[in-house]
Design an enzyme around this catalytic site. Sequence first.
Site: not given
Ligand code: DGL
Length: 280
Positions: A161, A51, A193, A19-20, A82, A195
Amino acid sequence: MSHEYSSMPHKDAPIGVFDSGVGGLTVVREIMRQIPNEKIVYFGDTARVPYGSKSKDTVTRFSRQILRFLQTHQVKTIVVACNTASAYALEELEKDTDIPIIGVVKPGAKVAAEVTRNGKIGVIATEATIGSQIYTQYIKQLNKNVTIYGKACPLFVPLVEEGLWQDPVTDEIAKRYLSELIDIDIDTLILGCTHYPLIRSTLGRIIGENVTLVNPAYETARELKEMLGNKGILNEEPPALGANQYRFYVSDGAEKFKHFANSIIKYGILSAKTINIEQY
Ligand code: DGL
Protein backbone atom coordinates in the site's frame (compact mmCIF):
# COMPACT_ATOMS: atom_id res chain seq x y z
CA MET A 1 -34.32 -2.74 3.97
CA SER A 2 -34.16 -5.72 1.65
CA HIS A 3 -31.23 -6.24 -0.68
CA GLU A 4 -32.65 -9.18 -2.56
CA TYR A 5 -32.34 -9.31 -6.30
CA SER A 6 -35.93 -9.45 -7.45
CA SER A 7 -35.41 -10.09 -11.16
CA MET A 8 -32.87 -11.86 -13.32
CA PRO A 9 -29.78 -9.65 -13.63
CA HIS A 10 -29.14 -8.16 -17.05
CA LYS A 11 -26.07 -9.06 -19.13
CA ASP A 12 -25.21 -5.43 -19.37
CA ALA A 13 -25.08 -4.94 -15.57
CA PRO A 14 -21.65 -4.41 -14.03
CA ILE A 15 -19.58 -6.85 -12.00
CA GLY A 16 -18.88 -5.66 -8.46
CA VAL A 17 -15.36 -6.29 -7.15
CA PHE A 18 -13.97 -5.39 -3.75
CA ASP A 19 -10.89 -5.57 -1.55
CA SER A 20 -9.51 -3.82 1.51
CA GLY A 21 -7.40 -1.60 -0.76
CA VAL A 22 -5.39 -1.83 -3.96
CA GLY A 23 -4.83 -5.62 -3.88
CA GLY A 24 -8.09 -6.42 -5.65
CA LEU A 25 -6.83 -4.52 -8.67
CA THR A 26 -4.68 -7.57 -9.46
CA VAL A 27 -7.95 -9.46 -9.90
CA VAL A 28 -9.61 -6.62 -11.81
CA ARG A 29 -6.67 -6.60 -14.23
CA GLU A 30 -7.26 -10.27 -14.94
CA ILE A 31 -11.04 -9.84 -15.36
CA MET A 32 -10.40 -7.01 -17.84
CA ARG A 33 -8.08 -9.28 -19.83
CA GLN A 34 -10.30 -12.32 -19.91
CA ILE A 35 -13.75 -10.72 -20.29
CA PRO A 36 -13.10 -7.29 -21.83
CA ASN A 37 -16.76 -6.51 -22.54
CA GLU A 38 -17.75 -6.45 -18.91
CA LYS A 39 -18.38 -3.33 -16.87
CA ILE A 40 -16.75 -3.24 -13.43
CA VAL A 41 -17.52 -1.32 -10.26
CA TYR A 42 -14.62 -1.59 -7.83
CA PHE A 43 -14.53 -0.70 -4.17
CA GLY A 44 -11.28 -0.50 -2.19
CA ASP A 45 -11.70 0.00 1.54
CA THR A 46 -8.63 2.21 1.82
CA ALA A 47 -9.80 3.89 5.04
CA ARG A 48 -9.94 0.58 6.88
CA VAL A 49 -7.09 -1.45 5.32
CA PRO A 50 -5.63 -3.85 6.48
CA TYR A 51 -8.31 -6.46 7.00
CA GLY A 52 -5.81 -9.23 7.71
CA SER A 53 -5.24 -8.32 11.34
CA LYS A 54 -8.92 -7.76 12.16
CA SER A 55 -11.48 -10.12 13.64
CA LYS A 56 -13.98 -12.19 11.69
CA ASP A 57 -16.86 -10.07 13.02
CA THR A 58 -15.24 -6.84 11.88
CA VAL A 59 -14.30 -8.11 8.42
CA THR A 60 -17.82 -9.51 8.00
CA ARG A 61 -19.42 -6.22 9.01
CA PHE A 62 -17.20 -4.29 6.56
CA SER A 63 -17.91 -6.80 3.78
CA ARG A 64 -21.66 -6.52 4.33
CA GLN A 65 -21.50 -2.75 4.01
CA ILE A 66 -19.57 -3.11 0.77
CA LEU A 67 -22.09 -5.63 -0.56
CA ARG A 68 -24.88 -3.13 0.10
CA PHE A 69 -22.90 -0.35 -1.59
CA LEU A 70 -22.21 -2.47 -4.68
CA GLN A 71 -25.87 -3.42 -4.88
CA THR A 72 -26.76 0.23 -5.29
CA HIS A 73 -24.93 -0.12 -8.65
CA GLN A 74 -27.19 -3.03 -9.66
CA VAL A 75 -24.24 -5.39 -10.02
CA LYS A 76 -25.01 -8.79 -11.55
CA THR A 77 -22.37 -10.61 -9.53
CA ILE A 78 -19.73 -9.90 -6.92
CA VAL A 79 -16.10 -10.94 -6.83
CA VAL A 80 -14.59 -10.86 -3.35
CA ALA A 81 -11.08 -9.97 -4.53
CA CYS A 82 -9.68 -10.32 -1.05
CA ASN A 83 -8.58 -13.59 0.51
CA THR A 84 -9.28 -12.36 4.03
CA ALA A 85 -12.87 -11.40 3.23
CA SER A 86 -13.28 -14.62 1.22
CA ALA A 87 -12.10 -16.63 4.24
CA TYR A 88 -14.12 -14.75 6.84
CA ALA A 89 -17.22 -13.34 5.17
CA LEU A 90 -18.10 -15.15 1.95
CA GLU A 91 -20.63 -17.52 3.51
CA GLU A 92 -22.33 -14.67 5.37
CA LEU A 93 -22.53 -12.55 2.22
CA GLU A 94 -24.15 -15.42 0.35
CA LYS A 95 -26.92 -15.46 2.95
CA ASP A 96 -27.60 -11.77 2.32
CA THR A 97 -28.19 -11.89 -1.42
CA ASP A 98 -29.24 -13.98 -4.41
CA ILE A 99 -26.51 -12.51 -6.59
CA PRO A 100 -23.79 -15.07 -7.28
CA ILE A 101 -20.60 -14.34 -5.31
CA ILE A 102 -17.15 -15.63 -6.17
CA GLY A 103 -14.18 -15.57 -3.79
CA VAL A 104 -10.48 -15.97 -4.58
CA VAL A 105 -9.56 -18.82 -2.24
CA LYS A 106 -11.22 -21.80 -3.94
CA PRO A 107 -9.80 -21.02 -7.40
CA GLY A 108 -6.26 -20.64 -5.98
CA ALA A 109 -6.52 -23.84 -3.95
CA LYS A 110 -7.58 -25.74 -7.07
CA VAL A 111 -4.57 -24.63 -9.11
CA ALA A 112 -2.12 -25.43 -6.31
CA ALA A 113 -3.55 -28.92 -5.82
CA GLU A 114 -3.08 -29.52 -9.55
CA VAL A 115 0.41 -28.15 -10.05
CA THR A 116 2.32 -29.51 -7.06
CA ARG A 117 4.70 -32.38 -7.86
CA ASN A 118 6.27 -33.08 -4.46
CA GLY A 119 3.06 -32.46 -2.46
CA LYS A 120 4.52 -29.60 -0.41
CA ILE A 121 2.49 -26.44 -0.88
CA GLY A 122 3.28 -23.16 0.83
CA VAL A 123 0.63 -20.50 1.40
CA ILE A 124 1.55 -16.94 2.25
CA ALA A 125 -1.33 -14.73 3.31
CA THR A 126 -2.61 -12.45 6.05
CA GLU A 127 -2.83 -13.60 9.67
CA ALA A 128 -6.60 -13.95 9.26
CA THR A 129 -6.43 -16.14 6.15
CA ILE A 130 -3.72 -18.39 7.59
CA GLY A 131 -5.53 -18.62 10.94
CA SER A 132 -8.78 -19.63 9.22
CA GLN A 133 -7.03 -22.69 7.67
CA ILE A 134 -9.24 -22.21 4.64
CA TYR A 135 -6.59 -23.05 2.03
CA THR A 136 -5.71 -26.24 3.91
CA GLN A 137 -9.37 -27.28 3.99
CA TYR A 138 -9.99 -26.68 0.28
CA ILE A 139 -6.73 -28.23 -0.92
CA LYS A 140 -7.22 -31.31 1.26
CA GLN A 141 -10.67 -31.81 -0.25
CA LEU A 142 -9.05 -31.96 -3.68
CA ASN A 143 -5.90 -33.89 -2.83
CA LYS A 144 -5.39 -35.68 0.48
CA ASN A 145 -1.76 -36.50 -0.21
CA VAL A 146 -0.37 -33.01 0.11
CA THR A 147 0.95 -31.02 3.03
CA ILE A 148 0.18 -27.33 3.31
CA TYR A 149 2.53 -24.96 5.09
CA GLY A 150 0.96 -21.60 5.95
CA LYS A 151 2.96 -18.49 6.72
CA ALA A 152 1.35 -15.21 7.78
CA CYS A 153 3.12 -12.21 6.27
CA PRO A 154 1.44 -9.20 7.93
CA LEU A 155 3.99 -6.61 6.78
CA PHE A 156 3.49 -7.21 3.06
CA VAL A 157 0.15 -5.38 2.80
CA PRO A 158 1.40 -2.07 4.29
CA LEU A 159 4.56 -2.32 2.15
CA VAL A 160 2.45 -2.76 -0.98
CA GLU A 161 0.00 0.00 0.00
CA GLU A 162 3.02 2.29 0.49
CA GLY A 163 4.26 1.46 -3.00
CA LEU A 164 7.50 -0.20 -1.80
CA TRP A 165 7.24 -2.94 -4.41
CA GLN A 166 10.91 -2.93 -5.40
CA ASP A 167 12.59 -1.84 -2.23
CA PRO A 168 15.41 -3.32 -0.10
CA VAL A 169 13.06 -3.23 2.92
CA THR A 170 10.57 -5.49 1.13
CA ASP A 171 13.43 -7.76 0.09
CA GLU A 172 14.67 -8.10 3.65
CA ILE A 173 11.23 -8.85 5.06
CA ALA A 174 10.45 -11.32 2.28
CA LYS A 175 13.69 -13.19 3.05
CA ARG A 176 12.66 -13.56 6.67
CA TYR A 177 9.12 -14.65 5.91
CA LEU A 178 10.09 -17.13 3.21
CA SER A 179 13.13 -18.72 4.85
CA GLU A 180 11.21 -21.51 6.59
CA LEU A 181 9.29 -22.35 3.41
CA ILE A 182 12.61 -22.56 1.55
CA ASP A 183 13.96 -24.94 4.23
CA ILE A 184 10.88 -27.16 3.92
CA ASP A 185 11.49 -27.42 0.16
CA ILE A 186 7.99 -26.51 -1.03
CA ASP A 187 7.51 -26.68 -4.80
CA THR A 188 4.37 -24.52 -5.00
CA LEU A 189 3.65 -21.19 -3.34
CA ILE A 190 0.17 -19.68 -3.27
CA LEU A 191 0.09 -15.90 -3.20
CA GLY A 192 -2.85 -16.03 -0.79
CA CYS A 193 -3.42 -12.28 -0.60
CA THR A 194 -4.40 -10.21 -3.59
CA HIS A 195 -1.80 -7.60 -2.70
CA TYR A 196 1.08 -10.05 -3.15
CA PRO A 197 1.16 -10.36 -6.95
CA LEU A 198 2.39 -6.76 -6.90
CA ILE A 199 5.62 -7.97 -5.27
CA ARG A 200 5.71 -11.15 -7.29
CA SER A 201 9.15 -10.56 -8.80
CA THR A 202 10.71 -10.12 -5.34
CA LEU A 203 8.95 -13.21 -4.01
CA GLY A 204 9.90 -15.28 -7.06
CA ARG A 205 13.54 -14.27 -6.84
CA ILE A 206 13.77 -15.12 -3.15
CA ILE A 207 11.83 -18.39 -3.16
CA GLY A 208 13.73 -19.62 -6.23
CA GLU A 209 12.83 -20.57 -9.77
CA ASN A 210 11.96 -24.18 -8.94
CA VAL A 211 8.90 -23.07 -6.98
CA THR A 212 5.69 -22.44 -8.93
CA LEU A 213 3.96 -19.25 -7.85
CA VAL A 214 0.17 -19.48 -7.88
CA ASN A 215 -1.70 -16.22 -8.35
CA PRO A 216 -5.41 -17.03 -7.79
CA ALA A 217 -6.48 -14.02 -9.89
CA TYR A 218 -6.18 -15.83 -13.21
CA GLU A 219 -8.26 -18.80 -12.10
CA THR A 220 -10.81 -16.53 -10.40
CA ALA A 221 -11.41 -14.61 -13.62
CA ARG A 222 -11.70 -17.89 -15.53
CA GLU A 223 -14.31 -19.19 -13.06
CA LEU A 224 -16.16 -15.90 -13.24
CA LYS A 225 -16.34 -16.12 -17.02
CA GLU A 226 -17.60 -19.69 -16.84
CA MET A 227 -20.22 -18.87 -14.22
CA LEU A 228 -21.53 -15.85 -16.18
CA GLY A 229 -21.65 -18.00 -19.32
CA ASN A 230 -23.57 -20.79 -17.56
CA LYS A 231 -26.10 -18.30 -16.23
CA GLY A 232 -26.47 -16.64 -19.62
CA ILE A 233 -25.33 -13.25 -18.32
CA LEU A 234 -21.92 -12.94 -19.97
CA ASN A 235 -21.74 -9.66 -21.84
CA GLU A 236 -21.00 -10.44 -25.47
CA GLU A 237 -21.27 -6.87 -26.71
CA PRO A 238 -18.66 -4.20 -26.03
CA PRO A 239 -20.08 -1.35 -23.95
CA ALA A 240 -21.56 1.59 -25.83
CA LEU A 241 -19.14 4.32 -26.80
CA GLY A 242 -18.74 6.78 -23.95
CA ALA A 243 -20.14 4.35 -21.37
CA ASN A 244 -18.29 4.51 -18.12
CA GLN A 245 -17.01 0.93 -18.26
CA TYR A 246 -14.79 0.95 -15.19
CA ARG A 247 -15.76 2.80 -12.03
CA PHE A 248 -13.58 2.93 -8.93
CA TYR A 249 -14.62 3.89 -5.42
CA VAL A 250 -12.63 4.01 -2.20
CA SER A 251 -13.31 4.93 1.40
CA ASP A 252 -10.34 7.34 1.55
CA GLY A 253 -7.53 8.84 -0.52
CA ALA A 254 -9.04 8.71 -4.00
CA GLU A 255 -6.12 10.55 -5.63
CA LYS A 256 -3.50 8.21 -4.20
CA PHE A 257 -5.61 5.24 -5.23
CA LYS A 258 -6.02 6.55 -8.76
CA HIS A 259 -2.27 6.93 -9.09
CA PHE A 260 -1.79 3.35 -7.92
CA ALA A 261 -4.53 1.97 -10.10
CA ASN A 262 -2.95 3.58 -13.14
CA SER A 263 0.35 1.84 -12.45
CA ILE A 264 -1.35 -1.55 -12.09
CA ILE A 265 -3.97 -1.33 -14.82
CA LYS A 266 -2.86 -0.04 -18.15
CA TYR A 267 -6.27 1.09 -19.34
CA GLY A 268 -6.01 4.58 -17.90
CA ILE A 269 -8.25 4.83 -14.87
CA LEU A 270 -10.24 7.98 -15.42
CA SER A 271 -11.40 8.59 -11.92
CA ALA A 272 -11.71 7.25 -8.41
CA LYS A 273 -14.25 8.61 -5.99
CA THR A 274 -14.30 8.62 -2.20
CA ILE A 275 -17.55 7.49 -0.57
CA ASN A 276 -18.60 7.10 3.05
CA ILE A 277 -18.91 3.33 3.37
CA GLU A 278 -20.22 3.61 6.94
CA GLN A 279 -23.49 4.89 5.45
CA TYR A 280 -24.29 1.49 3.96
N1 DGL B 1 -5.82 -8.14 -0.16
C1 DGL B 1 -6.42 -8.77 0.94
C2 DGL B 1 -6.31 -10.24 0.95
O1 DGL B 1 -6.31 -10.80 -0.13
C3 DGL B 1 -6.44 -8.10 2.28
C4 DGL B 1 -5.16 -7.67 2.85
C5 DGL B 1 -5.42 -6.89 4.10
O2 DGL B 1 -6.18 -5.94 4.06
O3 DGL B 1 -4.85 -7.26 5.14
O4 DGL B 1 -6.27 -10.89 1.96
